[in-house]
Write an enzyme that holds these catalytic residues in place. Structure first.
Site, PDB file in Angstrom:
ATOM      1  N   LYS A  99      65.879  70.487   0.179  1.00 53.50           N
ATOM      2  CA  LYS A  99      67.338  70.716   0.034  1.00 53.50           C
ATOM      3  C   LYS A  99      67.931  69.375  -0.424  1.00 53.50           C
ATOM      4  CE  LYS A  99      71.779  71.444   1.045  1.00 53.50           C
ATOM      5  NZ  LYS A  99      72.313  70.266   0.334  1.00 53.50           N
ATOM      6  N   PRO A 100      68.235  69.278  -1.740  1.00 51.27           N
ATOM      7  CA  PRO A 100      68.854  68.033  -2.209  1.00 51.27           C
ATOM      8  C   PRO A 100      70.344  68.023  -1.882  1.00 51.27           C
ATOM      9  CG  PRO A 100      68.564  69.561  -4.051  1.00 51.27           C
ATOM     10  CD  PRO A 100      68.051  70.275  -2.808  1.00 51.27           C
ATOM     11  N   SER A 119      74.174  68.138  -2.467  1.00 52.19           N
ATOM     12  CA  SER A 119      74.902  68.920  -3.486  1.00 52.19           C
ATOM     13  C   SER A 119      75.621  68.039  -4.505  1.00 52.19           C
ATOM     14  CB  SER A 119      75.926  69.846  -2.829  1.00 52.19           C
ATOM     15  OG  SER A 119      75.243  70.802  -2.070  1.00 52.19           O
ATOM     16  N   GLY A 153      69.164  60.187   5.736  1.00 46.66           N
ATOM     17  CA  GLY A 153      70.619  60.299   5.715  1.00 46.66           C
ATOM     18  C   GLY A 153      71.218  59.568   6.898  1.00 46.66           C
ATOM     19  N   SER A 154      72.382  60.013   7.308  1.00 48.85           N
ATOM     20  CA  SER A 154      73.099  59.262   8.346  1.00 48.85           C
ATOM     21  C   SER A 154      72.506  59.507   9.735  1.00 48.85           C
ATOM     22  CB  SER A 154      74.570  59.672   8.357  1.00 48.85           C
ATOM     23  OG  SER A 154      74.684  60.992   8.854  1.00 48.85           O
ATOM     24  N   GLU A 207      64.790  59.098   8.596  1.00 49.12           N
ATOM     25  CA  GLU A 207      65.101  57.774   8.032  1.00 49.12           C
ATOM     26  C   GLU A 207      66.619  57.702   7.967  1.00 49.12           C
ATOM     27  OE1 GLU A 207      66.402  55.333   5.563  1.00 49.12           O
ATOM     28  OE2 GLU A 207      65.102  56.106   3.961  1.00 49.12           O
ATOM     29  N   LEU A 208      67.200  56.958   8.928  1.00 45.01           N
ATOM     30  CA  LEU A 208      68.646  57.052   9.150  1.00 45.01           C
ATOM     31  C   LEU A 208      69.353  55.762   8.756  1.00 45.01           C
ATOM     32  CD1 LEU A 208      68.320  58.957  12.564  1.00 45.01           C
ATOM     33  CD2 LEU A 208      68.448  59.907  10.258  1.00 45.01           C
ATOM     34  N   CYS A 252      70.247  52.244   2.413  1.00 43.85           N
ATOM     35  CA  CYS A 252      70.129  52.019   3.862  1.00 43.85           C
ATOM     36  C   CYS A 252      69.555  50.639   4.154  1.00 43.85           C
ATOM     37  CB  CYS A 252      69.207  53.065   4.481  1.00 43.85           C
ATOM     38  SG  CYS A 252      69.757  54.714   4.184  1.00 43.85           S
ATOM     39  N   GLU A 293      77.714  50.255   9.066  1.00 46.63           N
ATOM     40  CA  GLU A 293      76.961  50.226   7.816  1.00 46.63           C
ATOM     41  C   GLU A 293      78.000  50.292   6.685  1.00 46.63           C
ATOM     42  OE1 GLU A 293      74.346  53.593   7.118  1.00 46.63           O
ATOM     43  OE2 GLU A 293      72.954  52.287   6.075  1.00 46.63           O
TER      44      GLU A 293
END
Ligand code: SIN
Length: 483
Positions: free
Chosen positions: A180-181, A183, A233-234, A255-256, A289, A386
């Site tokens: 799921k990329p 959007s 992602g976050s 991987e956050l 990141c 961040e």
């Protein structure tokens, strides 16, 4: 978009090797973040349509796993060859939907492909073990087997590399994958899907589903047939996915977020440190990141470092990613610009000094000028959050223990950087930094051959290297009585 091969541009989801619209005909618009022009649309798939894709994946799993690692490697290398062949078109698609400079997009396609080639071969070395037995009648064997049907949810900041870094180890080790990329950047993923079909990746082995993140995420995390989820992602979304995966006890890689310290000691090669800080801080307009988030410079060298760093920053060209001389493209959307302005204003209100930048490009509002600020204190939000934008906050420190304490004072633990010429200090600092990755005397650490990943609230699991392959394998213990 001027592509040499327009067939790479797809506005459909890839399900069981066919290009599909949503049955509802609902779509999501995708815009170029630089100029707001509409690039195209993607299907807004329903939960049932995603579940159907999982069914195709489940059907494909056994036969894909039954191929030898060598057979899978041949197909994966063919995919990589096609990606090489279409590198320029893929880079154009990426820059158009993401905004990063074309030279970075070209680099990302090469980086993305390095994972495919590495894992295609690494899976041939998915060794198990034969364990020496303490009992004459018993033998102990360890088998490595594919986890099964996998899913991944990937971010907009690296529209290709974050996909291949997950898909390649999965497919190479005998798992099938649904992607799921994001959007905002789906067309890079769909172009990779087109080349995957051309390379001969069979039906159901790689599928790309598009639509609302909560709808698709809800299905991928709750369906029993999915055995593993990998997410970049976050931290906020990572925690949510972790909760959602609990009911079916899925294997997870997360991987956050990061909050990377970049420490320049008094014995550092200052020119090298300046070069590294530019590379780390301003890559992808600060939207990675692993970007330097807090730059700590020793008191005795701060004037020289700030002067040289600011001079380099003033040479960076900001603007349209598609122009060859652009070094820094636009931010991904208006929310990102507003967050950047808010963080900067908070720092300035609390006493920070603006050295350069500090605003958007005069004619391109989403392009934020590379910014340097000093006199940073712990009270400022920018010291903790961040940034994900081209702002470099420079802190000053006096001693090693103090800077390590500050560097570790964060819930995050992804990448960290330091510059020193002292061998003894290098060992002390590398061991003391509470991060999954430590870079010494370089501002770029990402490569397919080394384990990428974090500790603390930056997540767990590794991508790249033999450790990245292990994330897609289960360990089966076989005990036999041979008497
Ligand atoms: C990321 O920002 O998530 C990835 C950066 C990289 O692979 O270097």
């Amino acid at each position: 978009m001027k592509l040499s091969n327009p067939t790479l541009f797809h506005e459909h989801a890839l399900i069981n090797n066919t290009w599909q619209s949503a049955k509802s005909a609902n779509t999501i618009d995708v815009f170029n973040p630089f100029n707001d022009e509409k690039i195209g649309t993607i299907p807004d798939l329903s939960a049932d349509e995603v579940a159907e894709a999982i069914g195709f994946a489940d059907d494909a799993q056994k036969s894909w796993a039954s191929l030898t690692a060598n057979e899978r490697a041949v197909i994966l290398h063919r995919w990589a060859d096609l990606i090489d062949e279409h590198r320029e078109d893929l880079a154009i698609i990426m820059t158009t939907e993401q905004g990063k400079p074309l030279k970075e997009s070209r680099g990302e396609i090469g980086y993305a492909n390095s994972f495919i080639r590495f894992f295609a071969d690494e899976a041939k070395r998915a060794y198990g073990d034969v364990i020496p037995s303490p009992n004459a009648n018993l033998r102990y064997v360890v088998l490595k087997q594919p986890v099964g049907v996998c899913a991944s949810i990937t971010p907009w900041n690296f529209p290709s590399a974050m996909i291949t870094r997950k898909v390649a180890p999965a497919l190479a080790s005998g798992c099938v994958m649904i992607v799921k990329p994001d959007s905002q950047t789906p067309f890079s993923a769909l172009a990779l899907g087109e080349l995957a079909i051309q390379a001969g990746i069979p039906k159901g082995v790689l599928q790309i589903v598009t639509g609302q993140a909560d709808v698709i995420g809800g299905v991928l995390t709750s369906d029993e047939r999915i055995k593993k989820l990998s997410f970049t992602g976050s931290t906020r979304v990572g925690k949510l996915l972790m909760e959602q995966c609990a009911s079916t006890v899925k294997k997870l890689s997360l991987e956050l977020g990061g909050n990377a310290p970049f420490i320049v000691f008094d014995d550092a090669d200052i020119d090298k440190a300046v070069k590294g800080a530019i590379a780390s801080k301003y890559r992808n307009a600060g939207q990675t990141c692993v970007c330097a988030n807090r730059i700590y410079v020793h008191q005795t060298i701060k004037d020289e470092f700030i002067a040289k760093f600011t001079k380099e920053v003033s040479n960076l060209h900001v603007g349209d990613g598609l122009s060859d001389d652009t070094d820094i493209g636009c931010l991904i959307n208006d929310t990102a610009v507003q967050k950047t302005q808010k963080l900067l204003q908070d720092a300035l209100d609390k006493g920070a000094t603006l050295i350069t930048g500090g605003k958007s490009h005069p004619t391109h509002a989403r392009c934020f000028l590379p910014t340097v600020i000093t006199d940073i204190t712990d009270e400022m939000d920018i010291a903790h959050e961040e940034i994900f934008a081209p702002i470099a906050p420079i802190f000053v420190f006096d001693d090693e223990q103090e800077v390590i304490r500050h560097a570790n004072n964060t819930p995050y633990g992804l990448a960290s950087y330091f510059y020193t010429r002292s061998h003894a200090r290098a060992w002390r600092v590398s061991e003391a930094l509470e991060y999954g990755m430590v870079a010494q005397n370089t501002g770029l650490l990402s490569t397919e051959v080394a384990p990428f990943g974090g500790v603390k609230q930056s997540g767990f699991g590794r991508e790249g290297s033999k450790y990245g392959l292990d994330e897609y394998l289960t360990t089966k213990y076989w005990c036999m009585d041979v008497s």
